[in-house]
Each structure stands twice: as structure tokens, then as C-alpha cells.
Design an enzyme around this catalytic site. Structure first.
Site, short mmCIF file in Angstrom:
data_model
loop_
_atom_site.label_atom_id
_atom_site.label_comp_id
_atom_site.label_asym_id
_atom_site.label_seq_id
_atom_site.Cartn_x
_atom_site.Cartn_y
_atom_site.Cartn_z
N GLU A 56 -26.62 94.03 25.32
CA GLU A 56 -26.91 94.71 26.58
C GLU A 56 -27.97 95.80 26.38
OE1 GLU A 56 -25.80 93.36 29.13
OE2 GLU A 56 -23.63 93.28 29.32
N ASP A 58 -22.27 83.67 21.58
CA ASP A 58 -21.28 84.69 21.87
C ASP A 58 -19.95 84.12 22.33
OD1 ASP A 58 -22.43 83.80 24.25
OD2 ASP A 58 -23.55 85.62 24.57
N ASN A 88 -30.26 91.99 33.57
CA ASN A 88 -30.66 93.26 32.97
C ASN A 88 -31.46 93.07 31.67
OD1 ASN A 88 -28.75 92.40 31.18
ND2 ASN A 88 -27.26 94.02 31.58
N HIS A 145 -30.48 91.19 29.10
CA HIS A 145 -29.70 90.92 27.89
C HIS A 145 -29.95 89.50 27.39
CE1 HIS A 145 -25.86 89.51 30.26
NE2 HIS A 145 -26.56 88.46 29.91
C1 F6R Z 1 -24.62 83.13 27.28
C2 F6R Z 1 -25.41 84.32 27.04
C3 F6R Z 1 -26.02 85.12 28.14
C4 F6R Z 1 -26.59 84.27 29.28
C5 F6R Z 1 -27.13 85.17 30.39
C6 F6R Z 1 -27.64 84.36 31.57
O1 F6R Z 1 -24.14 82.59 26.08
O2 F6R Z 1 -25.53 84.68 25.91
O3 F6R Z 1 -27.02 85.95 27.60
O4 F6R Z 1 -27.61 83.46 28.78
O5 F6R Z 1 -26.11 86.03 30.83
O6 F6R Z 1 -26.57 83.71 32.17
P1 F6R Z 1 -26.81 82.65 33.34
O7 F6R Z 1 -27.51 81.50 32.74
O8 F6R Z 1 -25.41 82.28 33.79
O9 F6R Z 1 -27.60 83.35 34.38
#
Ligand code: F6R
Length: 241
Positions: free
Chosen positions: A142, A67, A135, A137
Site C-alpha cells: 500500500e 498475496d 491507490n 498498490h
Molecule cells: C491481487 C493483488 C492486487 C490487485 C489490485 C487490483 O493479488 O495483488 O494488487 O491486483 O488490487 O485488483 P482488481 O483487479 O480487482 O481491480
């Protein structure tokens, strides 16, 4: 879904780096799906060290990131392209021209539509690395009451994601409200999925993903439909399993 519990977050990173290494030994031109965020940083650090010692070779590897924030140019200090350069690509022998991060500028709808095609033309993803949001995702897919988001698309970020990611920006107001993300269909097409989760804050999302019903309210739960997913968890993230 298979899961493995490690005593510490370091154990998770060590094991994840071994999976990357074994993938490269089996397929030197492997296509990796990569994630940003805090969770994979230690894994990337270990891959850099293995590469520096000459134990793994990224010379023929390719990568696709999950992303990018809408509106952030690749050289923006908070862009995910910059994150990947800083935390991995600038320190290993990968050909940067073969590292892809969705573009957050220009015609985002078109960028999204093209992203699925570029991955398909590359032959698909061999190993998809994932973190998980509080959450549930994965990527920036989301929770949604109605449907799983299948294709790469432009999405709005929930308040909880904006809150969680504010730590990377000067303040909360600077966090972009939209992003471009690989869809759940793209993630499910990866031949193998490696999900990493550490810390108590992820325990509920992890339990829902692995044990709960398959529901768009916990997007990671769709991974139950994939035949080759390994979750590497520390004790805290696994606490509710
Ligand atoms: C990042 C992504 C997100 C993260 C998720 C967890 O490219 O796609 O889905 O993997 O938000 O983030 P952290 O590791 O910072 O808790």
C-alpha cells in the site's frame, strides 16, 4: 515503462494471454508470478481455453502468487488460494504442488520471510503478472509516506483497499484487515513484469505509475526502475497518460 493501449478490456486479456503463451514456448518450465482480483480473470479464462485446445502446456510450469489475506485458511471461500484454484489451477494441467500462495495462517512473519527464500530457490520469477489498486498498490504493498516495502511482509490494508475488496465478501466487516504480500523488491526481481489495468477507476494510479515521480505514495511507480515492464491498458485506464 512501455505501455500498450487496447480498445477494450478483452483486448488487454487477449494480449496478456499471448504473452503467457510465448513465455511458455520459450521456457516450458517458466516460473509465473500471479495475481488475483478482477483484472486477470479474463486472461486466466483465455489461458484455460488455450490449454484445453492443447496450444499451451503448463505441465512443467510453476507459480507464485503475490498475496493472501491474514487469517484465511487455504480452503476459505474468499482466500486467494481458493480464488486461484477456481479461476485457473483447477482447469489447466499445472501440477498444483508447484503452485504457491503465501500462507495466511500460522506464523505470518515467518511465512513472509520464507516466501522470498522459496522464490529465490526456484530460480526467481520469469513473468510477473500484476494488477494495480486504485491507490497504486501492487500486491498488497500500500502507499506509504516514508518508504517502499522491499521484502515479503505482513501488511495492514488501507480503507480504500478494504472498500474495493468488500465486493468479494458478504460484507465490509468480513474483509481481513491484514495480509501477507510479496514485497516490491521481490516484484522488481522478476525478469519481466506485465501490468494489466482496465477501467476509468485505474486511470489516476496508472498515470502516476508511468509518468509520475517514483514515490512510495504510488507503489507501482517503482516499476519505472525495472528494465522490462509492459503495461497493457484499455482506453479508460490509459485516459490520463
Ligand atoms: C491481487 C493483488 C492486487 C490487485 C489490485 C487490483 O493479488 O495483488 O494488487 O491486483 O488490487 O485488483 P482488481 O483487479 O480487482 O481491480
Amino acid at each position: 515503462m512501455r505501455y500498450f493501449v487496447f480498445n477494450t478490456p478483452e483486448g488487454v486479456a487477449e494480449a496478456a494471454s499471448m504473452v503467457f503463451a510465448s513465455t511458455l514456448y520459450q521456457k516450458p518450465d517458466a516460473v509465473f508470478g500471479l495475481a488475483t482480483g478482477s483484472t486477470p480473470v479474463d486472461t486466466y479464462r483465455r489461458l484455460i481455453a488455450l490449454n484445453a485446445r492443447g496450444l499451451i502446456n503448463f505441465g512443467r510450469a510453476r507459480s507464485f502468487n503475490l498475496d493472501e489475506y491474514a487469517g484465511l485458511a487455504p480452503d476459505h471461500p474468499c482466500s486467494y488460494r481458493r480464488f486461484m484454484d477456481d479461476h485457473l489451477f483447477d482447469h489447466i494441467n499445472i501440477d498444483k504442488a508447484l503452485t504457491f500462495v503465501p500462507s495466511g495462517i500460522g506464523d505470518l512473519e515467518q511465512n513472509a520471510a520464507e516466501y522470498d527464500q522459496i522464490i529465490e530457490r526456484a530460480g526467481g520469477i520469469d513473468l510477473q503478472l500484476l494488477g494495480i489498486g486504485h491507490n497504486g498498490h501492487i500486491g498488497f504493498n500500500e502507499p506509504d509516506e516514508r518508504a517502499f516495502a522491499y521484502r515479503a511482509s505482513v501488511v495492514g490494508l488501507t480503507d480504500s483497499t478494504i472498500e474495493a475488496n468488500a465486493r468479494f465478501f458478504a460484507n465490509r466487516d468480513e474483509v481481513p484487515r491484514r495480509a501477507i504480500t510479496l514485497g516490491l523488491g521481490g516484484i522488481l526481481c522478476a525478469r519481466r513484469v506485465l501490468l494489466l489495468a482496465t477501467g476509468a477507476g485505474k486511470a489516476r494510479a496508472v498515470a502516476g505509475a508511468i509518468r509520475g515521480p517514483v514515490t512510495p505514495m504510488n507503489p507501482a511507480s517503482i516499476l519505472q526502475l525495472h528494465g522490462d515492464v509492459q503495461c497493457l491498458l484499455d482506453r479508460e485506464a490509459a485516459a490520463l497518460l
